[in-house]
Write a protein that holds these residues in place. Structure first.
Motif, PDB file in Angstrom:
ATOM      1  N   THR A 101       1.243   4.854  -2.669  1.00 38.11           N
ATOM      2  CA  THR A 101       0.803   6.268  -2.410  1.00 38.11           C
ATOM      3  C   THR A 101       1.818   7.241  -3.403  1.00 38.11           C
ATOM      4  N   THR A 102       1.268   8.052  -4.022  1.00 35.80           N
ATOM      5  CA  THR A 102       2.092   9.125  -4.847  1.00 35.80           C
ATOM      6  C   THR A 102       1.554  10.367  -4.585  1.00 35.80           C
ATOM      7  N   PRO A 103       2.466  11.407  -3.762  1.00 37.61           N
ATOM      8  CA  PRO A 103       2.364  12.691  -3.494  1.00 37.61           C
ATOM      9  C   PRO A 103       2.015  13.584  -4.881  1.00 37.61           C
TER      10      PRO A 103
ATOM     11  N   ARG B 227     -10.753   7.847  -5.209  1.00 38.07           N
ATOM     12  CA  ARG B 227     -11.266   6.417  -5.134  1.00 38.07           C
ATOM     13  C   ARG B 227     -11.810   5.941  -6.503  1.00 38.07           C
TER      14      ARG B 227
ATOM     15  N   ALA C 189       0.845  -1.291   0.114  1.00 40.40           N
ATOM     16  CA  ALA C 189       0.136   0.209  -0.032  1.00 40.40           C
ATOM     17  C   ALA C 189       0.814   1.173  -0.078  1.00 40.40           C
ATOM     18  N   GLN C 190       2.108   1.248   0.681  1.00 33.09           N
ATOM     19  CA  GLN C 190       2.732   2.440   0.712  1.00 33.09           C
ATOM     20  C   GLN C 190       3.300   2.745  -0.491  1.00 33.09           C
TER      21      GLN C 190
ATOM     22  N   ASP D  90     -11.146  12.408  -1.167  1.00 25.42           N
ATOM     23  CA  ASP D  90     -10.951  10.852  -1.132  1.00 25.42           C
ATOM     24  C   ASP D  90     -11.786   9.828  -1.909  1.00 25.42           C
TER      25      ASP D  90
END
Length: 71
Positions: free
Chosen positions: A10-12, A37, A6-7, A33
């Motif tokens: 994650t893209t900033p 999603r 999951a990490q 969110d």
């Protein structure tokens, strides 16, 4: 889904990208969110839908070509 991965997913976003997403989410009447999603899941399913449609077309084409026609 492996929680350890999951990490990696994650893209900033840049400030400009975040602003653009917030505006689009507000226009759609969703939270950021929810909007993100929905976009991610839609993008994830599109290739599968396209593949299923191609498979159905292939099967239909083969079925028509394999039939014996009597004139």
């Amino acid at each position: 889904m492996n929680v350890d991965q999951a990490q990696a997913l994650t893209t900033p976003l840049t400030a400009a990208e975040r602003d653009q997403v917030e505006l689009a989410a507000a226009a759609a009447g969703k939270s950021v969110d929810e909007y993100v999603r929905d976009g991610i899941t839609t993008a994830a399913y599109d290739p599968f839908v396209a593949a299923l449609e191609r498979a159905a077309d292939t099967i239909a084409g083969r079925a028509n070509g394999d039939r014996i026609q009597h004139d």
